[in-house]
Design an enzyme around this catalytic site. Sequence first.
Site, PDB file in Angstrom:
ATOM      1  N   TYR A  15      62.304  10.775  45.373  1.00  0.00           N
ATOM      2  CA  TYR A  15      61.202   9.952  44.872  1.00  0.00           C
ATOM      3  C   TYR A  15      61.471   9.501  43.440  1.00  0.00           C
ATOM      4  CZ  TYR A  15      56.401   8.572  43.697  1.00  0.00           C
ATOM      5  OH  TYR A  15      55.288   7.869  43.298  1.00  0.00           O
ATOM      6  N   SER A  48      55.602   5.209  38.371  1.00  0.00           N
ATOM      7  CA  SER A  48      55.108   6.589  38.355  1.00  0.00           C
ATOM      8  C   SER A  48      55.688   7.251  37.120  1.00  0.00           C
ATOM      9  CB  SER A  48      55.587   7.321  39.619  1.00  0.00           C
ATOM     10  OG  SER A  48      55.425   8.718  39.504  1.00  0.00           O
TER      11      SER A  48
END
Length: 247
Positions: free
Chosen positions: A145, A132
């Site tokens: 995250y 990501s």
Amino acid sequence: MDGALRAVVTGASSGIGAATVRRLRAEGWSVLAVARREERLRALAAETGCEPCPADLTDPDDVARVAQAAGACSALVNNAGGAVGTDPVATGDPADWQRMFDVNVLATLRVTQALLPALRASGRGDVLVMSSTAAHVVYEGGGGYAAAKHAEGALARTLRLELAGDPVRVIEIAPGMVRTEEFSLNRFGGDREKADAVYAGVREPLTAEDVADCVAWTLTRPHHVNVDLLVVRPLAQAAQHKVVREP
């Protein structure tokens, strides 16, 4: 595309994983689709001709079963993962952090370890890690995250060094804002209003199919070409904190 090429795609029951299965099947690959939700995998298999393999990648026994089902494979797409919550570091729930590390980092580690012998033996193996932009940039409310994705990215970059000289490429794809049916909904515990607010006013966020296109492109380059890192964002997102929103 050589029909003998075989890929294992994790997190295949929805979103980017399901789109990747569809794309690779369309290009002639044999695909083992891995996810926890058997019913969804069965539907995807009926649609695409992939092989379903229900498994929980946090369970070592399930991972061993995936490796057995994979057989002689040439590509692993480590797509399973996800985010839980948006609490700041000061109040974040360690259980949420643990869950994110389990599904983003340790699942990738376990499956990669299990399939590396087959990928080496193929003579043209690929380990693709779906990280990501959060693997490269931090932001408020995303500590858990971002920490998990940074760790997953570090795993990929370290593995590339350790496999130098082996016939296995290590590819990292780092998507920015992708609108899928479940990612934000899961992050906000099923709160549809909060999930939709993430994309409010953003013209054309990336789709799962956009990212699957990137996966297929990297895997189908001549095997001496290694795409170390592909960062892909929608035009409306110039950076993690710079997103154009229309009224």
